[in-house]
Design an enzyme around this catalytic site. Structure first.
Site, PDB file in Angstrom:
ATOM      1  N   HIS A 185       0.979  -1.306   0.398  1.00  0.00           N
ATOM      2  CA  HIS A 185      -0.131  -0.160  -0.425  1.00  0.00           C
ATOM      3  C   HIS A 185       0.891   1.365   0.115  1.00  0.00           C
ATOM      4  O   HIS A 185       0.533   2.309  -0.061  1.00  0.00           O
ATOM      5  CB  HIS A 185      -0.891  -0.197   1.331  1.00  0.00           C
ATOM      6  CG  HIS A 185      -1.874   0.873   1.016  1.00  0.00           C
ATOM      7  ND1 HIS A 185      -1.928   2.367   2.357  1.00  0.00           N
ATOM      8  CD2 HIS A 185      -3.070   0.796   0.100  1.00  0.00           C
ATOM      9  CE1 HIS A 185      -2.638   2.800   1.319  1.00  0.00           C
ATOM     10  NE2 HIS A 185      -3.366   1.779   0.971  1.00  0.00           N
ATOM     11  N   LYS A 223       2.697   4.203  -0.993  1.00  0.00           N
ATOM     12  CA  LYS A 223       3.195   5.787  -2.333  1.00  0.00           C
ATOM     13  C   LYS A 223       4.692   6.292  -2.278  1.00  0.00           C
ATOM     14  O   LYS A 223       4.901   7.251  -2.237  1.00  0.00           O
ATOM     15  CB  LYS A 223       1.938   6.655  -2.589  1.00  0.00           C
ATOM     16  CG  LYS A 223       0.447   5.883  -1.961  1.00  0.00           C
ATOM     17  CD  LYS A 223       0.442   5.689  -0.642  1.00  0.00           C
ATOM     18  CE  LYS A 223      -1.389   5.670  -0.780  1.00  0.00           C
ATOM     19  NZ  LYS A 223      -1.568   3.836  -1.705  1.00  0.00           N
ATOM     20  N   ASP A 226      17.690   9.332  -7.080  1.00  0.00           N
ATOM     21  CA  ASP A 226      18.805   9.106  -6.269  1.00  0.00           C
ATOM     22  C   ASP A 226      19.591   8.963  -5.128  1.00  0.00           C
ATOM     23  O   ASP A 226      20.244  10.028  -4.453  1.00  0.00           O
ATOM     24  CB  ASP A 226      19.644  10.657  -6.829  1.00  0.00           C
ATOM     25  CG  ASP A 226      19.368  10.708  -8.282  1.00  0.00           C
ATOM     26  OD1 ASP A 226      18.535  10.319  -9.401  1.00  0.00           O
ATOM     27  OD2 ASP A 226      19.663  12.289  -9.265  1.00  0.00           O
TER      28      ASP A 226
END
Ligand SMILES: [Zn+2]
Ligand SMILES: [Zn+2]
Lengths: 174, 174
Positions: B118, B120, B125
């Site tokens: 779940h 996000k 870099d």
């Protein structure tokens, strides 16, 4: 004495362990079957929430986790000012604790618009931000890969304080 | 020369505006009907992603936004190393861009377990973290109340770098 600025990341799923001693400190030891004296992501989350000394602002899509609800109710009975912004659709769902909070006298507002309120953040004492992917449900805590960022960095906390105020003013107090 | 550590919070829904000039800088001006030369939460998000100069790690429950997909493909064709961790159930859904990324030769892995992935978040870099409630869908960007925290604070970025590596190693490369 300069304090260090707190920064911590909690990852889930959390190990399952008893949190009774965090929610209700007592001289008696708990007799339940869960592991005790284990620090987990969830116990850290509870401790951060319970660290509130003046206010707790919650902006949550989903709130059905009963331990988190107990923590909020405990703060409320200590006189901490609690404000809860909830998604109107989810607030009506079975298992949602929003009704329990309202019955206890906590100020709850739902978004007026048809816009989905998908945030999952909390601000403790206008000082500490808890934010990430984690909805305040049992599934999220015990079964999902999730994160909660815990930070006192003012450049991160203050925009959430401001956004909470903006949303609160535009929400339905009913 | 000490650089300032970047900290920024983006709130959604974003104003709708043209992002062509960000995705494909060109001497010709775009002729579409959307507003131009408007900086929005979404254009800021795109710029941060496109700032990658060596690597981009994505750990996303849902990825169906075509502009975000274009940004990732542009980085890939510039030689930036891209790794994508996706939720296995969502990756198979209509509109998911995961198949598009795979066809372009980008490494995509799905979680093996039945656990819902779940998260996000994105790490640019190994230096810049983008994390919050925002799924990489059109609805989230244009219709929901959402947030993305953008930070270079090492104590926040490094745990995500480590967690990404842990999840990557335990995922299905197929
Ligand atoms: Zn117990
Ligand atoms: Zn245009």
């Amino acid at each position: 004495r300069p304090r260090t600025i707190l920064n911590e990341v909690l990852f889930f799923p959390s190990e399952v362990a008893c949190v009774e001693h965090i929610l209700k400190p007592s001289p008696y030891s708990c007799l339940c079957m869960l592991p005790h004296d284990v620090e987990t992501s969830f116990s850290r989350l509870l401790r951060h929430i319970l660290s509130a000394s003046s206010s707790l602002d919650l902006c949550l899509f989903a709130f059905s986790n009963m331990d988190l609800c107990s923590a909020v109710l405990a703060l409320h009975s200590k006189g901490i000012i609690i404000r809860v912004l909830a998604d109107s659709d989810y607030a009506a769902i079975t298992g949602s604790q929003i009704g329990v909070l309202r019955k206890a006298g906590i100020c709850v507002r739902c978004d007026l618009s048809s816009v989905c309120m998908h945030h999952k953040f909390a601000v403790v004492d206008d000082r500490l931000l808890l934010n990430g992917s984690l909805n305040w449900t049992l599934k999220a805590v015990q079964s999902n890969m999730e994160n909660v960022v815990v930070t006192e960095v003012p450049d991160l906390v203050q925009p959430f304080v401001k956004e909470f105020h903006r949303l609160w003013v535009h929400s339905d107090p009913a």
